[in-house]
Design a protein around this motif. Structure first.
Motif, PDB file in Angstrom:
ATOM      1  N   GLN A  13       2.540   6.395  -2.254  1.00  0.00           N
ATOM      2  CA  GLN A  13       3.578   7.208  -3.035  1.00  0.00           C
ATOM      3  C   GLN A  13       3.090   7.541  -4.611  1.00  0.00           C
ATOM      4  OE1 GLN A  13       7.515   5.235  -3.005  1.00  0.00           O
ATOM      5  NE2 GLN A  13       8.484   6.933  -3.855  1.00  0.00           N
ATOM      6  N   LYS A  14       2.750   6.592  -5.278  1.00  0.00           N
ATOM      7  CA  LYS A  14       2.633   6.925  -6.485  1.00  0.00           C
ATOM      8  C   LYS A  14       1.422   7.783  -6.513  1.00  0.00           C
ATOM      9  CE  LYS A  14       2.966   6.255 -10.946  1.00  0.00           C
ATOM     10  NZ  LYS A  14       4.177   6.610 -11.717  1.00  0.00           N
ATOM     11  N   MET A  15       0.489   7.950  -5.550  1.00  0.00           N
ATOM     12  CA  MET A  15      -0.692   8.819  -5.731  1.00  0.00           C
ATOM     13  C   MET A  15      -0.147  10.169  -5.277  1.00  0.00           C
ATOM     14  SD  MET A  15      -3.586   6.342  -3.916  1.00  0.00           S
ATOM     15  CE  MET A  15      -4.563   7.956  -3.207  1.00  0.00           C
ATOM     16  N   GLU A  52      -7.918  -4.713  -3.035  1.00  0.00           N
ATOM     17  CA  GLU A  52      -6.956  -5.344  -2.452  1.00  0.00           C
ATOM     18  C   GLU A  52      -7.271  -5.716  -0.944  1.00  0.00           C
ATOM     19  OE1 GLU A  52      -4.012  -7.178  -2.760  1.00  0.00           O
ATOM     20  OE2 GLU A  52      -4.543  -7.134  -5.048  1.00  0.00           O
ATOM     21  N   GLN A  53      -7.779  -4.554  -0.125  1.00  0.00           N
ATOM     22  CA  GLN A  53      -8.172  -4.664   1.166  1.00  0.00           C
ATOM     23  C   GLN A  53      -9.505  -5.374   1.185  1.00  0.00           C
ATOM     24  OE1 GLN A  53      -8.243  -0.683   2.722  1.00  0.00           O
ATOM     25  NE2 GLN A  53      -6.022  -0.793   3.022  1.00  0.00           N
ATOM     26  N   LYS A  54     -10.421  -5.160   0.255  1.00  0.00           N
ATOM     27  CA  LYS A  54     -11.713  -6.043   0.495  1.00  0.00           C
ATOM     28  C   LYS A  54     -11.434  -7.611   0.066  1.00  0.00           C
ATOM     29  CE  LYS A  54     -14.286  -5.707  -3.313  1.00  0.00           C
ATOM     30  NZ  LYS A  54     -15.390  -5.210  -4.229  1.00  0.00           N
ATOM     31  N   ASN A  55     -10.402  -7.975  -0.779  1.00  0.00           N
ATOM     32  CA  ASN A  55     -10.316  -9.351  -1.157  1.00  0.00           C
ATOM     33  C   ASN A  55      -9.480 -10.013  -0.075  1.00  0.00           C
ATOM     34  OD1 ASN A  55     -11.353  -9.024  -3.626  1.00  0.00           O
ATOM     35  ND2 ASN A  55      -9.465  -8.764  -4.628  1.00  0.00           N
ATOM     36  N   VAL A 103       1.070  -1.116   0.093  1.00  0.00           N
ATOM     37  CA  VAL A 103      -0.125   0.122   0.199  1.00  0.00           C
ATOM     38  C   VAL A 103       0.857   1.201  -0.131  1.00  0.00           C
ATOM     39  CG1 VAL A 103      -1.914   1.059   1.281  1.00  0.00           C
ATOM     40  CG2 VAL A 103      -1.882  -1.277   1.106  1.00  0.00           C
ATOM     41  N   SER A 104       2.100   1.259   0.665  1.00  0.00           N
ATOM     42  CA  SER A 104       2.886   2.466   0.739  1.00  0.00           C
ATOM     43  C   SER A 104       3.501   2.975  -0.563  1.00  0.00           C
ATOM     44  CB  SER A 104       4.023   2.162   1.661  1.00  0.00           C
ATOM     45  OG  SER A 104       4.759   1.208   1.383  1.00  0.00           O
ATOM     46  N   LEU A 123      -5.612   4.087  -8.742  1.00  0.00           N
ATOM     47  CA  LEU A 123      -4.759   3.700  -7.650  1.00  0.00           C
ATOM     48  C   LEU A 123      -5.691   3.216  -6.130  1.00  0.00           C
ATOM     49  CD1 LEU A 123      -1.658   5.979  -8.229  1.00  0.00           C
ATOM     50  CD2 LEU A 123      -1.925   3.526  -8.697  1.00  0.00           C
ATOM     51  N   CYS A 124      -6.551   4.037  -6.088  1.00  0.00           N
ATOM     52  CA  CYS A 124      -7.334   4.134  -4.933  1.00  0.00           C
ATOM     53  C   CYS A 124      -8.255   2.816  -5.079  1.00  0.00           C
ATOM     54  CB  CYS A 124      -8.375   5.304  -4.789  1.00  0.00           C
ATOM     55  SG  CYS A 124      -7.658   6.684  -4.128  1.00  0.00           S
TER      56      CYS A 124
END
Length: 100
Positions: free
Chosen positions: A11-13, A46-49, A6-7, A39-40
């Protein structure tokens, strides 16, 4: 499935947000915001999965299966030593192999 930390995505965001702030046209700002939105979505998906991944369950073995695998030691006949099976010599001192 490729796991991205996630970091790295945050960073890309931040980089895309900086570019959006420096953009001169509305079109370019909109493009940067779409990238940030994507990106969001990746982070949220990912968090939902990861919340729905079932944790591995320990193998449950019922007593009948365990008995079949291990055998029934309590009811197995135990070999009995009888004095008739022992080798006897006249000059031996006892039942042990080391008794001379």
């Amino acid at each position: 499935m490729m796991n991205i930390h996630v970091s790295k995505l945050l960073q890309k965001m931040e980089e895309e947000l900086t570019k959006a702030k420096q953009s001169a046209s509305d079109k370019e700002i909109r493009e940067r915001l779409i990238v940030i939105q994507s990106l969001c979505d990746v982070i949220l998906d990912e968090q939902k999965n990861s919340l729905h991944i079932p944790s591995p369950q320990p193998n449950q073995i019922n007593p009948a299966e365990l008995q079949k695998m291990m055998g029934n030691f309590s009811s197995a006949p135990k070999p009995q030593q009888t004095s008739s099976n022992l080798y006897k010599e006249d000059d031996a001192n006892g039942d042990s192999l080391f008794d001379f």
